[in-house]
Design an enzyme around this catalytic site. Structure first.
Site, PDB file in Angstrom:
ATOM      1  N   CYS A 189      -0.389  -0.453  -8.389  1.00 28.98           N
ATOM      2  CA  CYS A 189       0.266  -0.545  -9.711  1.00 28.98           C
ATOM      3  C   CYS A 189       1.470  -1.468  -9.742  1.00 28.98           C
ATOM      4  CB  CYS A 189       0.667   0.843 -10.205  1.00 28.98           C
ATOM      5  SG  CYS A 189       2.153   1.492  -9.404  1.00 28.98           S
ATOM      6  N   CYS A 231       5.330   6.715   7.105  1.00 29.14           N
ATOM      7  CA  CYS A 231       4.273   6.014   7.833  1.00 29.14           C
ATOM      8  C   CYS A 231       3.244   5.579   6.793  1.00 29.14           C
ATOM      9  CB  CYS A 231       3.691   7.000   8.846  1.00 29.14           C
ATOM     10  SG  CYS A 231       2.368   6.336   9.830  1.00 29.14           S
TER      11      CYS A 231
HETATM   12 ZN   LIG Z   1       1.388   2.814  -7.551  1.00 33.00          ZN
END
Ligand SMILES: [Zn+2]
Length: 132
Positions: free
Chosen positions: A50, A121
């Site tokens: 996004c 991580c």
């Molecule tokens: Zn995102």
């Protein structure tokens, strides 16, 4: 924050099969294979799905674990944390707060010499680095 909500069909169309598997099916790229494991370039890491800013290079550190590791997100609300009981253990899953895509896991108290002793991580395939 404007949430990004798409159908799984739309995500499949937008993402490569590997990106889809990790981001939308909570997969994990193989250790040491991701493009950002060893990267030292200064810049901002945004969500591959996004585009939301997630991490900054200043908080990336050498964890020697095989995945890009950061000691904190760019903003405390950039990611959401969820309990993950898969693999017969309890881990903390990290997702993008904006589009709810899987990013990786966070581990705490491992003894890394960082300000937080948190290790976010994160799979390289979930990130896009925008160099400064
Ligand atoms: Zn995102």
């Amino acid at each position: 924050m404007d949430k990004v909500v798409k159908s799984e069909a739309q995500w499949r169309e937008q993402l490569t099969p590997e990106e889809y598997h990790v981001l939308r099916e909570a997969g994990t790229e193989r250790a040491w294979t991701g493009e950002y494991v060893q990267t030292k370039t200064a810049g901002v890491y945004s969500c591959r799905a996004c585009g939301a800013e997630l991490f900054r290079s200043a908080t990336k550190f050498d964890s020697h674990c095989g995945w890009p590791s950061f000691y904190q997100p760019s903003e405390s609300d950039a990611v959401v944390l969820l309990e993950d009981r898969s693999l017969g253990t309890i881990r903390t899953e990290v997702r993008c707060a904006r589009c709810d895509s899987h990013l990786g896991h966070v581990f705490h108290g491992e003894g890394y010499p960082t300000p937080t002793d948190d290790r976010y991580c994160i799979n390289s395939v979930c990130l896009t680095l925008l160099p400064e």
